[in-house]
Write an enzyme that holds these catalytic residues in place. Sequence first.
Site, mmCIF file in Angstrom:
data_model
loop_
_atom_site.group_PDB
_atom_site.id
_atom_site.type_symbol
_atom_site.label_atom_id
_atom_site.label_comp_id
_atom_site.label_asym_id
_atom_site.label_seq_id
_atom_site.Cartn_x
_atom_site.Cartn_y
_atom_site.Cartn_z
ATOM 1 N N ASP A 275 0.852 -1.197 -0.146
ATOM 2 C CA ASP A 275 -0.002 0.048 0.014
ATOM 3 C C ASP A 275 0.893 1.302 0.134
ATOM 4 O O ASP A 275 1.914 1.323 0.604
ATOM 5 C CB ASP A 275 -1.027 0.090 1.295
ATOM 6 C CG ASP A 275 -1.894 1.069 1.245
ATOM 7 O OD1 ASP A 275 -2.761 1.209 0.522
ATOM 8 O OD2 ASP A 275 -1.601 2.177 2.234
ATOM 9 N N GLU A 317 0.602 -0.852 -5.375
ATOM 10 C CA GLU A 317 -0.387 0.070 -5.109
ATOM 11 C C GLU A 317 0.065 1.378 -5.681
ATOM 12 O O GLU A 317 0.389 2.174 -4.533
ATOM 13 C CB GLU A 317 -1.311 -0.185 -3.779
ATOM 14 C CG GLU A 317 -2.434 0.684 -3.772
ATOM 15 C CD GLU A 317 -2.382 1.926 -3.290
ATOM 16 O OE1 GLU A 317 -3.294 2.735 -3.649
ATOM 17 O OE2 GLU A 317 -1.394 2.403 -2.715
ATOM 18 N N ARG A 511 -16.077 8.095 -0.092
ATOM 19 C CA ARG A 511 -15.903 6.630 -0.760
ATOM 20 C C ARG A 511 -16.677 5.857 -0.215
ATOM 21 O O ARG A 511 -16.864 4.560 -0.904
ATOM 22 C CB ARG A 511 -14.430 6.362 -0.515
ATOM 23 C CG ARG A 511 -13.536 7.431 -1.493
ATOM 24 C CD ARG A 511 -11.887 7.233 -1.265
ATOM 25 N NE ARG A 511 -11.769 7.232 0.260
ATOM 26 C CZ ARG A 511 -10.456 7.356 1.007
ATOM 27 N NH1 ARG A 511 -9.604 6.865 0.132
ATOM 28 N NH2 ARG A 511 -10.349 7.490 2.219
#
Length: 639
Positions: A275, A317, A511
């Site tokens: 990440d 990512e 989101r």
Amino acid sequence: MNQASLHRLLSQKGKDSKELFDLRLATNLTLIQKQFFSLYPEERHEKNFKKLLQLLPKLYLERPEALRNQDLQRLKSGNWYQSEKLVGMQLYVEHFNKDLKGLQEKIPYFKKLGVNFLHLMPITTRPKGESDGGYAVNSYLEVDKKYGSKKDLLELTSALRKNGIYLMLDFVVNHTSNEFSWAKKAIKGDKKYQNYYYTYEDFTIPAEFEKTLPEVFPETSPGNFTYIPEMEKWVMTVFNSYQWDLNYTNPEVFLEMLANLVKLTDLGVDVVRFDALAFLWKKIGTISQNLPEAHNLISLFRMCLQVVAPGSILLAEAIVAPTNIVKYFGEGEKRGNECEVAYNASLMALLWNSIATKKTQLLYKSLMHVPPKPKDCTWINYIRCHDDIGLGYENHLIQELGWNSEMHRKFLLDYYCQRLDWSPAKGILFMYNPKTGDGRITGSAASLLGLEKAIATKNDDLIKESVNKIIMLHGITLAFEGIPLIYAGDEIGTLNDYSFQNDASKKGDSRWVNRPRQDWETISKLEKEDSPQSAIFRTLQKLIKIRKENTVFADHNNLEIYHTGNDHILSLERTHDDKRLLVICNFDENPQVIDSSWIKKLGYFSNGEPMDLVSAEKIALNSALLEVMPYQMLWLMKS
């Protein structure tokens, strides 16, 4: 040849597991040493390098025997992650079916759809309040109680292996939460752990950083540093005030994080999602993203993981410009020696651009502009995920089309975020910055593609059009080179979930509109009702089955893009051995025609009419033009 290729050759020699570990270490040692000392100069860090050499065999011996055996099987079988048989799904465990045990109960559902690769959103412990959806980690290895226990996770990974399903989990490599054990010790004044983060006694150095550091979340978390009164110091917090950036200029941080990485794979994790890896190295005077040192650090992680657990791989990512994404596979001597897999975020964003504009020029220009990836690496292709849709197109490519890049982005935000009455999309703005006009888009695939508005207005034509759009975009990800990834709920056309607005911990983050609970009631009716949801599910199920039955969909760097002369049409070809597949998609609401002469030259009509695998019908060519219906997708297999 990259290091993984060498390891595959070594695995054929029939030696025992420990001997092969020693060979892998010897094979990778030169690169490991070079990357380590490029980050941590030898004159000051020779002792730390010795610690690394002592750590690797220790981690190897701690790896479960079943996984060590699986490592060797995977090495011998080749690049399993490039297979046509892989189809993924990303999901929130608690939204899908309560917890890890509930998820295990749904293995038959995955098999019914054809999914055999799961990405679970973070399941480790996190702060009780805001936690950035779990990306503020309190632990890298302990399971949050709401998901179950570590025992439940081990039972799940065992069941997944038995059913041929791969698992991907996140490794939040850039930062921890402010409740992480290291942060707690730092707050109490422990100098060792204060040096695990970027901490400063006054704002002099942070002020220098701020001159060039962009803001990730300008609305909710402006600036990149947070003052900690208990510590009487400033700490770097690029994402949120409760997420402390790890200081990788300290080699002790790398050693600790390497151990956490390997122990995560020891739980049965096949793919580790790195990440925010673009942010790993910070340097004053830069934006502290995509720096050369970050690439060296990622390669160092990869080389070490390959030695200890070669059956597990890394996903980058990196939601960055298209030309930068490819760099996370590795360049130069690192080519193919960073991450094996990367998100094809550019393809995702470009597909949404083509839906809004009904044109494919920017899609073609951008795809042709991306350098070729290494042959042992692959993409993850998707149309939606848990995150927003960024508009990270390259300005010069937009301008070469004669468009104003700023106005074009404004159009896309207006189209998808309910600022144009005629648009069928029902999305929401995310992180809009009025100072710059920059913003991102969030919403479910179905709502962004018009299904929510169509159902609300009872417009049957719009419903049909929306379903065709959903199928076409997913079909492109299934046909493109790489691993297709479906976001849970998209396989049944799930609409926006506005309930997040009633939750104090979520309402500030739009989101969450795209993070709904799995609708098992709708799923239970899929075979009984003729609905948009059942049409989407059945068609995706069929396309997945077709993909798995044809080796032409495996990633052998075998993708060719063709211009058709019609700006509404996307065309690409996949080839393998003597098999050839031509994909043709119409992004317009009207039928479009293309000159068929180039298709004839490719030989698709040389032995009779080609089969369209989507409709299971042969395509007749009765004139010089081939007609493609609105939002139709053809998969033409050469007869």
